[in-house]
Structure formats: structure tokens, C-alpha cells
Design a protein around this motif. Structure first.
Motif, PDB file in Angstrom:
ATOM      1  N   GLU A  54       1.068  -1.307   0.016  1.00 54.63           N
ATOM      2  CA  GLU A  54       0.204   0.144   0.108  1.00 54.63           C
ATOM      3  C   GLU A  54       1.034   1.198  -0.063  1.00 54.63           C
ATOM      4  OE1 GLU A  54      -3.911   1.493   2.644  1.00 54.63           O
ATOM      5  OE2 GLU A  54      -2.039   0.952   3.756  1.00 54.63           O
ATOM      6  N   ALA A  55       0.353   2.332  -0.263  1.00 51.32           N
ATOM      7  CA  ALA A  55       0.943   3.604  -0.433  1.00 51.32           C
ATOM      8  C   ALA A  55       0.125   4.579   0.479  1.00 51.32           C
ATOM      9  CB  ALA A  55       1.103   4.294  -1.916  1.00 51.32           C
ATOM     10  N   TYR A  56       0.582   5.260   1.745  1.00 52.58           N
ATOM     11  CA  TYR A  56       0.153   5.844   2.530  1.00 52.58           C
ATOM     12  C   TYR A  56       0.464   6.998   2.651  1.00 52.58           C
ATOM     13  CZ  TYR A  56      -1.895   6.915   7.299  1.00 52.58           C
ATOM     14  OH  TYR A  56      -2.617   7.584   8.164  1.00 52.58           O
ATOM     15  N   GLY A  57      -0.087   8.159   2.482  1.00 50.93           N
ATOM     16  CA  GLY A  57       0.273   9.574   2.529  1.00 50.93           C
ATOM     17  C   GLY A  57       0.132  10.128   3.984  1.00 50.93           C
ATOM     18  N   LEU A  58       1.215  10.840   4.271  1.00 52.08           N
ATOM     19  CA  LEU A  58       1.316  11.749   5.374  1.00 52.08           C
ATOM     20  C   LEU A  58       1.478  13.333   5.230  1.00 52.08           C
ATOM     21  CD1 LEU A  58       0.758  10.544   8.534  1.00 52.08           C
ATOM     22  CD2 LEU A  58       3.335  10.796   8.758  1.00 52.08           C
ATOM     23  N   VAL A  59       0.275  13.903   5.505  1.00 49.93           N
ATOM     24  CA  VAL A  59       0.547  15.445   5.061  1.00 49.93           C
ATOM     25  C   VAL A  59       0.356  16.383   6.346  1.00 49.93           C
ATOM     26  CG1 VAL A  59      -0.338  14.953   2.908  1.00 49.93           C
ATOM     27  CG2 VAL A  59      -1.880  15.584   4.748  1.00 49.93           C
ATOM     28  N   GLY A  60       0.660  17.494   6.285  1.00 54.10           N
ATOM     29  CA  GLY A  60       0.447  18.550   7.355  1.00 54.10           C
ATOM     30  C   GLY A  60       1.810  19.612   7.417  1.00 54.10           C
ATOM     31  N   GLU A  61       1.491  20.686   7.967  1.00 54.10           N
ATOM     32  CA  GLU A  61       2.586  21.781   7.765  1.00 54.10           C
ATOM     33  C   GLU A  61       3.974  21.421   8.562  1.00 54.10           C
ATOM     34  OE1 GLU A  61       0.052  25.820   8.308  1.00 54.10           O
ATOM     35  OE2 GLU A  61      -0.381  24.587   9.813  1.00 54.10           O
ATOM     36  N   SER A  62       4.792  22.240   8.222  1.00 52.31           N
ATOM     37  CA  SER A  62       6.289  22.019   8.823  1.00 52.31           C
ATOM     38  C   SER A  62       6.257  22.148  10.173  1.00 52.31           C
ATOM     39  CB  SER A  62       7.052  23.030   8.392  1.00 52.31           C
ATOM     40  OG  SER A  62       7.334  23.223   6.700  1.00 52.31           O
ATOM     41  N   GLY A  63       6.697  21.150  10.993  1.00 55.29           N
ATOM     42  CA  GLY A  63       6.509  21.255  12.386  1.00 55.29           C
ATOM     43  C   GLY A  63       5.515  20.249  13.074  1.00 55.29           C
ATOM     44  N   CYS A  64       4.711  19.754  12.121  1.00 55.49           N
ATOM     45  CA  CYS A  64       3.616  18.969  12.572  1.00 55.49           C
ATOM     46  C   CYS A  64       3.974  17.556  13.068  1.00 55.49           C
ATOM     47  CB  CYS A  64       2.448  18.807  11.632  1.00 55.49           C
ATOM     48  SG  CYS A  64       1.669  20.445  11.591  1.00 55.49           S
ATOM     49  N   GLY A  65       5.374  17.315  12.770  1.00 52.12           N
ATOM     50  CA  GLY A  65       5.786  15.943  13.135  1.00 52.12           C
ATOM     51  C   GLY A  65       5.792  14.910  12.284  1.00 52.12           C
ATOM     52  N   TYR A 247      -1.294  17.334  12.754  1.00 51.80           N
ATOM     53  CA  TYR A 247      -1.535  18.651  12.966  1.00 51.80           C
ATOM     54  C   TYR A 247      -0.802  18.681  14.571  1.00 51.80           C
ATOM     55  CZ  TYR A 247      -2.611  23.570  14.424  1.00 51.80           C
ATOM     56  OH  TYR A 247      -2.430  24.422  14.484  1.00 51.80           O
ATOM     57  N   ALA A 248       0.054  19.541  14.853  1.00 50.72           N
ATOM     58  CA  ALA A 248       0.877  19.711  16.084  1.00 50.72           C
ATOM     59  C   ALA A 248       1.089  18.386  16.749  1.00 50.72           C
ATOM     60  CB  ALA A 248      -0.147  20.564  16.958  1.00 50.72           C
ATOM     61  N   GLY A 249       1.440  17.481  15.981  1.00 48.76           N
ATOM     62  CA  GLY A 249       1.908  16.006  16.261  1.00 48.76           C
ATOM     63  C   GLY A 249       0.869  15.085  16.720  1.00 48.76           C
ATOM     64  N   ARG A 250      -0.450  15.573  16.174  1.00 52.18           N
ATOM     65  CA  ARG A 250      -1.776  14.595  16.402  1.00 52.18           C
ATOM     66  C   ARG A 250      -2.138  14.263  14.891  1.00 52.18           C
ATOM     67  NH1 ARG A 250      -0.285  17.606  20.798  1.00 52.18           N
ATOM     68  NH2 ARG A 250      -1.389  17.260  22.442  1.00 52.18           N
TER      69      ARG A 250
END
Length: 700
Positions: A54-65, A247-250
Motif C-alpha cells: 500500500e501507499a500511505y500519505g502523511l500530510v501537514g504543515e512544517s513542524g507537525c511531526g 497537526y501539532a503532532g496529532r
């Protein structure tokens, strides 16, 4: 990990099969960094899994973890980082239980990682062949066999002339070639899991598309699972079947990519998607939506919802109670959102500033002529001597920039965009015969020969503010020095002008005493823009000013540049490999290829066509949200761009052109053909035939 624990973890789909171990299972992961004697939490109770193949994407702003998740998975956390709760399993093996030898074996045989900057992942002192062969020698093969396998792997990642590339040093390869080499090294062990951390951020559209095609093909052939980390949401949509939003590590939202992007159920996801400058959006139609504020700094105490202080749906409950993971059935599986009001997420009000609209001229209306030409370049060429050979990076380029206009410059890496920018601002001198004019008056070719008025009238903003700003000085000093040099201001006038500049770029005054190392990427770029505006420039050259920024910060910077243009009448030369961004900000677009200008016209005409076959290929390579799933209309160009040291005869694009006519393209350099409304195309194919060909291609 038991099936029961999977079903109870907030990041898992209870309906998913659990007969074999996942390629990656992250359960309740909490990580901290020890900074100045205290633990700062950077990940909090993160759970998700990547199934085999599977290909799983992880997105979010810089600093979100995002990168911390990847480093934790490989047990590569820095010395001050540690896992305080939860666990990680790779192919069923708990990483925390492995000793040093077992970890080394795991990294050599089961998991690989491709970093954002391939140049930093390659040893500059070793040839490519030696570095790639080592990846096979670690698995126990002989040196001769490792070299043979390295050659085959380079061919597999679509590198032409692998024997030649094996003898090269990293600096002798383009960014796309370097990234393909790094991918080849990562795949040498046929890993069960491939982690890609922003692998295409610095690549142009065609190379990005080639790298993505390569990853998809190799995943299909080998069954390798992929954890794809990126801030490019269109790339995630194209590549990944499921996506998680950090977001913010969550982990605030998760589900099938088609569900999350079509019907997001967390206000943060909604905000990210609204920041995107889509194909049909233009600064003349509306402003980009933005997400106010910024993520909390790592380790900041958080009560209630981490997104509450930026959310336009938040109320007292959001500040008081942390939302649980809400699960619900979606079209393509189970979707999860950590929002008290997830059913109302799509009703999130837009930012007030994004509700301001500008009436655009009707489609097909002629472009109104602008009376004053701010900058004129005529017959600009630039030749370098490399290893005793002449390399013409820019060849006979002529263009005009009107007052208050934005001209977008696009083309692949090596097409001459940055060299042309440096010629315009005087950092390089053109070859004899080239001419520059500013406001109708001759402009000396070198910046050190220009008077103060000319210098302050023509400024540049670079891609990387870290390289352009002195880390030892405060924001006040950096902007103040530019004011002293360009504005010749002193005393109260100096201070008043500094404050007005800071306000103009929406930089809070509390940052005036900060060093640039204390600022986010978006804030640094605002400082660079403020410094460039210190002399009230009439022309500003923007060289990839948003390519390294998150979509939320990018939207804010694009809105800022648009506001400053309307308020001050400044003209922009805007360089970017993100064609959506170029379409949004530009009034006209110029297309460069191996230093030649192949097409120029209004943004609408260049995007809607007819286009030069090279422009057609560039536009087809850009991933979009509007493209139907499974539909691939990309035009694949054969090979890499030719070297500027030995450009092809005739049309410079004929060696890769899918619409090549024959000998005429090989022997004769085409003249510009008039496509109407100031739109010019440099091609042997008549404009009317191009229009018919491309209409047929779009329909099929």
C-alpha cells in the motif's frame, strides 16, 4: 501486534484484514525531544498502519511531526529524542525490542528511506557506482556482482547510459537524476517498506512526474509498501490510497484519500485544501483562502483541541475538551476525524480576506495594453566556459515587462530561468549584443555599475531565505540596513518606514528583535520580501519564492505579493516549477527550454492553448485534483533535456518532441508564429494545426 490492539487503536480500520503483519504499524506513538533541560512533546498518541503493497500519505504543515514519524520508524531519532509511549512494528517486528545488530539488519533488508534533498544523501567524494554498489555489498554480494546489479538497478529506475552515470560524481547529475540514484539505492534491498520524505519538493514538473511514475511502477512490481510524506496534496492524491493528516503532532484525520480530499471532516484539512491555487484560479478572480496563525511550537502545553486557536468553528468546548477520534463510514472505507463538529467541517467559513473578489475580464477578451514598459530585455544571451567548453545557458531571449504586470517564467531545471533572472538584476553580465532598459532608459548590465536609483528599483527575492538572510543579525537589522542603503533614511523617518514595511508584509512587530533562525519558513520569506521592498522597487524578480513552503504559508505569501502589487504598482518576474502557482499569479507566461524562449503569451492563452508541444508536455505532467482517478493524460518526454554545451540543431526541442514533423525540425530553427492576442509560439507546426491536435488529445 494482536488483532484486538489494532481494532482498538484510533488510527486503524477495524474492518481491514489482519491475517498478515502490516509493513508498518504505529500504535499510540508519543515522542519527545529534550531541549534546554525539559521534554518537548512532538508526537502525541499517533496510530496508523501501512499495509503490505500500500501507499500511505502523511500530510501537514512544517513542524507537525511528519519527519519525526519517519525517523522514529527507522529508529533514527536524534540523541535528544525518545519514544515515551506506544510502539512501532515493521513487518511484524517491534522496533523497540531490536538490538543494534538486529536494527542494522532491518535497515539493510526490510526498510529504506529517500530524503528530500538527494544531494545531501549522496557522498560528494565518491562516484555513483561505488555508492550504489555498496548497497548491494551490504547484502553479501561480491564487488563484481554488486556492480552488475547496480547497473541493472540504474536501468530499472529509467536512467539512460547507466555505465556513464556510474562513473559520475553526484554534482555532475541533475536533481532528477540524483533522486533516481537515491531511489535505486533505497530499492537495492527490495525493502518491505519504503519511506519517502518530500522526495519531489525540489523537482520540476516533468522530473517529478517521472519520479512518481517510477515509484508507482516499482511498488507494483515488487509489492513494496510506501509511506509518502509530502506537503503537495495533489501528489498525495495521485500516489496514495489512504492518507493521514498530522497537526501539532496529532493525527487529526485519516481515511481513503478519495474520501478525505473529496469530503474532509476536519477544519484543518478543509483549510489546507482551500489554500491550493487550482488550475482555474487566478489572482484576478479571487484571493486564496488562508489558515490564520501558525501551529503551536513543539512542546507547548495544549488543552482541548490543538487546532482551536486557528479554527473558525471553535467554541469554548474546543478549548476545554480534547476531541476523541470520531469514526464513520465513507464511500471508500472508514474515515476518522478528531473534531467535535466533524459533521460541520465543510461549512467552515472562509477567511474574511479571501472573500474579496476582483472582477476578471471575460474569457477571450483582448489584453488591455499598458502604456509604460517597466523593464525591457533584448537579445540576452549568457555563455559560460565549463571544462574548456562553451555552455550557452541563455540564448537570444527578448521580452518586455509592463508596469504592474507579473510575467511567469517556467521550464525544466537547466532551462535558464535563474540565469535569466540574474541577468535582469545585474548579478551576471550578458554576452555582447544584449540590451536592458528600465523605464525606457538604458540599464547597465552589472549591478555594480548601476546608480542607487537603478539598484533599488530592481530587486530580487530568492528561493531559500536561509541562504539570503544573515543568521547573525536581527530582523530589525536586516530590514533596517536595506532601508539605510536603498532608502537613505535616518532617525524617525527610518523607524517609521521600517514599521510600515513590517506591517505591509504582515510580519508581527514582536519579531523585530528575533534572529532568522528563530523564525518559520514563511516568516523568513516575509523578512526577505520586506527587505526587497525597502527601496520601493519598480520591478521585483521572485526566484522560486514559495517552493519550499507549506500550502498554507504559500497562500499567505501569494496573497501578500498580490496585495503589494496592487498597492504599489510593482512588476514581478515570477519563477516557479509549480505551474498552478504560476497560473495563479501571472498575467503573462514565458516558457524556456535549454535557454531558448519557446512560447510567450497571456496566462489564459498559454494554459488553454494552443501551446508549444513542450508547454503541452509540461502542463500534462502537473498532478491536479480535477483529474479522474486512474486517468493518466501525461505526455511522456523521452530522455533528459539536451546539454546547453551541445544543443541540437534546428528546433532545440526536436530530440524529445512527440509531435516532431521530420527533417524540417532537425535542420531549421523555427520562427515565432502569432497565435493572436500577443501569444507567440516558436514551432514549425502551424498554430491552427496545433489547436486541432491538442483539442483532440484533450478529448481522448
Amino acid at each position: 501486534m494482536s488483532a484486538a490492539s489494532q481494532m482498538s487503536s484510533p488510527g486503524f480500520d477495524a474492518a481491514a484484514p489482519t491475517s498478515e503483519p502490516d509493513a508498518l504499524a504505529v500504535v499510540g506513538l508519543t515522542c519527545v525531544y529534550r531541549v534546554r533541560g525539559r521534554d518537548r512533546e512532538v508526537l502525541h498518541d499517533v496510530s496508523f498502519r501501512v499495509r503490505r503493497g500500500e501507499a500511505y500519505g502523511l500530510v501537514g504543515e512544517s513542524g507537525c511531526g511528519k519527519s519525526t514519524v519517519a525517523l522514529a520508524a527507522l529508529s533514527y531519532l536524534p540523541r535528544n529524542g525518545r519514544i515515551t509511549a506506544g510502539h512501532i512494528a515493521i513487518a511484524g517486528r517491534d522496533v523497540a525490542t531490536l538490538d543494534a545488530n538486529a536494527l542494522r539488519t532491518l535497515r539493510a533488508t526490510t526498510i529504506s528511506m529517500v530524503y528530500q534533498d538527494p544531494a545531501r544523501a549522496l557522498n560528494p567524494s565518491l562516484r555513483i557506482g561505488r555508492q550504489l554498489s555498496e548497497a548491494f555489498e551490504v547484502a553479501g554480494t561480491t564487488r563484481s556482482e554488486a556492480r552488475e546489479r547496480a547497473l541493472r538497478m540504474l536501468a530499472r529506475v529509467r536512467i539512460a547510459s547507466p555505465e556513464r552515470v556510474m562513473e559520475c560524481y553526484p554534482h555532475q547529475l541533475s536533481g532528477g537524476m540524483q533522486q533516481r540514484v537515491v531511489i535505486a539505492m533505497a530499492l537495492a534491498s527490495a525493502p518491505a517498506l519504503l519511506v519517502l520524505d518530500e522526495p519531489t519538493t525540489g523537482l520540476d514538473a516533468t522530473v517529478e512526474a517521472e519520479v512518481l511514475d517510477l515509484v508507482a511502477k516499482l511498488r507494483e512490481e515488487t509489492g513494496t509498501a510506501v509511506l509518502f510524506i509530502s506537503h503537495n496534496l495533489a501528489v498525495i492524491k495521485r500516489m496514495c490510497s489512504r492518507v493521514g493528516v498530522l497537526y501539532a503532532g496529532r493525527l487529526v484525520e485519516e481515511g481513503a484519500t478519495r474520501d478525505v480530499f473529496a469530503a474532509p471532516r476536519h477544519p484543518y484539512t478543509v483549510g489546507l485544501l482551500r489554500c491550493l491555487p487550482g488550475v482555474e484560479r487566478s489572482k484576478d478572480h479571487d484571493r486564496l483562502d488562508t489558515i490564520a496563525g501558525s501551529p503551536p511550537p513543539p512542546g507547548a502545553p495544549i488543552e482541548g483541541c490543538a487546532f482551536a486557536n486557528r479554527c473558525r468553528l471553535a467554541d469554548e468546548r474546543c478549548s476545554r475538551e480534547a476531541p476523541p477520534p470520531h469514526r464513520f463510514a465513507a464511500a471508500h472505507g472508514t474515515q476518522m476525524s478528531r473534531c467535535h463538529y466533524y459533521l460541520r467541517a465543510t461549512t467552515l467559513p472562509r477567511a474574511v480576506e479571501a472573500q474579496q473578489h476582483v472582477t476578471a475580464p471575460p474569457a477571450g477578451a483582448p489584453v488591455e495594453p499598458v502604456t509604460r514598459v517597466a523593464l525591457r530585455a533584448a537579445h540576452l544571451s549568457k555563455t559560460f566556459v565549463v571544462s574548456g567548453e562553451r555552455l550557452r545557458a541563455v540564448h537570444d531571449v527578448s521580452l518586455e515587462l509592463s508596469a504592474g504586470e507579473t510575467l511567469g517564467l517556467v521550464g525544466e531545471s537547466g532551462s535558464g530561468k535563474t540565469t535569466l533572472a540574474k541577468l535582469l538584476v545585474g548579478l551576471l553580465a550578458p554576452d555582447p549584443g544584449g540590451e536592458l532598459e528600465l523605464d525606457g532608459k538604458p540599464l547597465p548590465p552589472r549591478v555594480d555599475r548601476r546608480d542607487d536609483e537603478q539598484v533599488k528599483s530592481l530587486q530580487i527575492v530568492f528561493q531559500n531565505p536561509d541562504s539570503a538572510l544573515n543568521r547573525a543579525h536581527s530582523v530589525r537589522h536586516l530590514i533596517g540596513r536595506a532601508l539605510s542603503k536603498l532608502g537613505a533614511l535616518r532617525g524617525r523617518a527610518h523607524n517609521a518606514r521600517l514599521v510600515s514595511l513590517v506591517d505591509a508584509v504582515r510580519l508581527p512587530q514582536r519579531y523585530l528583535g528575533a534572529r532568522t533562525r528563530q523564525l518559520s519558513g514563511g516568516l523568513k520569506q516575509r523578512v526577505a520580501i520586506a527587505r526587497a521592498f525597502a527601496g520601493e522597487p519598480r520591478v521585483l524578480v521572485c526566484d522560486e519564492p514559495t517552493s519550499a513552503l507549506d500550502v498554507s504559508v504559500q497562500a499567505a505569501i501569494l496573497n501578500l505579493l498580490t496585495d503589494l502589487q496592487r498597492e504599489r504598482g510593482v512588476s514581478y518576474v515570477f519563477i516557479s516549477h509549480d505551474l498552478h502557482v504560476v497560473r495563479y499569479v501571472s498575467d503573462r507566461i514565458a516558457v524556456l527550454y535549454v535557454g531558448r524562449l519557446l512560447e510567450i503569451g497571456s496566462a489564459r492563452d498559454v494554459f488553454e492553448g494552443p501551446h508549444h508541444p513542450y508547454t503541452e508536455a509540461l502542463l500534462s505532467a502537473v498532478p491536479t485534483f480535477d483529474q479522474p482517478d486512474g486517468h493518466d493524460a501525461r505526455i511522456r518526454l523521452s530522455g533528459d533535456p539536451p546539454s546547453a554545451q551541445t544543443p541540437p540543431s534546428g528546433c532545440v526541442f526536436h530530440t524529445r518532441c512527440p509531435r516532431k514533423l521530420g527533417a524540417v525540425c532537425e535542420q531549421h530553427d523555427p520562427a515565432f508564429a502569432d497565435a493572436g492576442n500577443g501569444h507567440a509560439i516558436r514551432c514549425h507546426i502551424p498554430v491552427d494545426e496545433l489547436r486541432v491536435m491538442q483539442r483532440v488529445a484533450r478529448r481522448t
